[in-house]
Scaffold this motif. Sequence first.
Motif, PDB file in Angstrom:
ATOM      1  N   ASP A   1      -0.618  -1.302  -3.450  1.00 13.72           N
ATOM      2  CA  ASP A   1      -1.230  -1.061  -2.254  1.00 13.72           C
ATOM      3  C   ASP A   1      -1.324  -1.917  -1.196  1.00 13.72           C
ATOM      4  O   ASP A   1      -2.127  -1.978  -0.206  1.00 13.72           O
ATOM      5  N   ASP A   2      -0.296  -3.099  -1.350  1.00 19.38           N
ATOM      6  CA  ASP A   2      -0.557  -4.046  -0.317  1.00 19.38           C
ATOM      7  C   ASP A   2       0.789  -4.184   0.141  1.00 19.38           C
ATOM      8  O   ASP A   2       1.844  -5.005  -0.352  1.00 19.38           O
ATOM      9  N   PRO A   3       1.190  -3.735   1.479  1.00  8.91           N
ATOM     10  CA  PRO A   3       2.622  -3.963   2.066  1.00  8.91           C
ATOM     11  C   PRO A   3       2.840  -5.489   2.284  1.00  8.91           C
ATOM     12  O   PRO A   3       4.041  -5.691   2.296  1.00  8.91           O
TER      13      PRO A   3
ATOM     14  N   ALA B   1       8.527  -0.211  -6.123  1.00  5.63           N
ATOM     15  CA  ALA B   1       7.303  -0.405  -5.341  1.00  5.63           C
ATOM     16  C   ALA B   1       7.051   0.441  -4.036  1.00  5.63           C
ATOM     17  O   ALA B   1       6.026   0.524  -3.682  1.00  5.63           O
ATOM     18  N   ALA B   2       8.268   0.447  -3.502  1.00  5.99           N
ATOM     19  CA  ALA B   2       8.177   1.414  -2.185  1.00  5.99           C
ATOM     20  C   ALA B   2       7.565   2.886  -2.382  1.00  5.99           C
ATOM     21  O   ALA B   2       6.941   3.333  -1.566  1.00  5.99           O
TER      22      ALA B   2
ATOM     23  N   ASN C   1       0.068   4.673  -1.627  1.00  5.65           N
ATOM     24  CA  ASN C   1      -1.328   4.288  -1.496  1.00  5.65           C
ATOM     25  C   ASN C   1      -1.408   3.661   0.039  1.00  5.65           C
ATOM     26  O   ASN C   1      -2.684   3.228   0.181  1.00  5.65           O
ATOM     27  N   CYS C   2      -0.631   3.847   0.753  1.00  2.00           N
ATOM     28  CA  CYS C   2      -0.794   3.010   2.154  1.00  2.00           C
ATOM     29  C   CYS C   2      -0.664   4.216   3.179  1.00  2.00           C
ATOM     30  O   CYS C   2       0.108   5.173   3.314  1.00  2.00           O
TER      31      CYS C   2
ATOM     32  N   VAL D   1       3.847   2.047   5.674  1.00  2.13           N
ATOM     33  CA  VAL D   1       5.045   1.957   4.704  1.00  2.13           C
ATOM     34  C   VAL D   1       6.533   2.230   5.295  1.00  2.13           C
ATOM     35  O   VAL D   1       7.404   1.934   5.062  1.00  2.13           O
ATOM     36  N   SER D   2       6.676   2.749   6.436  1.00  8.93           N
ATOM     37  CA  SER D   2       7.959   3.457   7.240  1.00  8.93           C
ATOM     38  C   SER D   2       8.955   2.192   7.236  1.00  8.93           C
ATOM     39  O   SER D   2      10.040   2.355   6.632  1.00  8.93           O
ATOM     40  N   PRO D   3       8.416   0.989   7.801  1.00 16.58           N
ATOM     41  CA  PRO D   3       9.678  -0.040   8.014  1.00 16.58           C
ATOM     42  C   PRO D   3       9.908  -0.736   6.595  1.00 16.58           C
ATOM     43  O   PRO D   3      11.035  -0.958   6.347  1.00 16.58           O
TER      44      PRO D   3
END
Length: 154
Positions: A17-19, A36-37, A43-44, A49-51
Amino acid sequence: MAPGWNWESGEGLLGIDDPAEWDAAYERGERRLGTAAIGLAFNCPLEEVSPRLIRAMRLPDQGQRGFAFTAAGTAARLNGELTPELYEALRAVGHRGIAENAIDDTLTFVPFRKLPLWFKWRKVASKVEDKLMTWRLEVTYAIEGARNALRRRR
């Protein structure tokens, strides 16, 4: 290493949950970034998340790239929309192949009015294809039923 995230085995990565942790793993060249993506998509916020999904869609490992597209489909399911960059990335790959399920999820879970033009055309084309397939199957079954009825009469 963050507690609960094992980059070697992939254990716990669906809970990431940590970009910033994903970015650090990307810089280190970790192998399970696509997995992980998916966790990030769960979670985000979509904008964070998009980039990362775009980067994961370009990973050299085809399996992990596939997970990145799964994450895009997950984001469409959860948010009812995607970012313009994600729409464009999916469109660039096309409806067949690695992006097929992500595009299908997008067409299913994003309201028609929110879809970009290409996706609207894809949705209409998909509905037409489905209807034609249904008609073809109905005709096939009708012909098969008639043949079976004629055989029983003999």
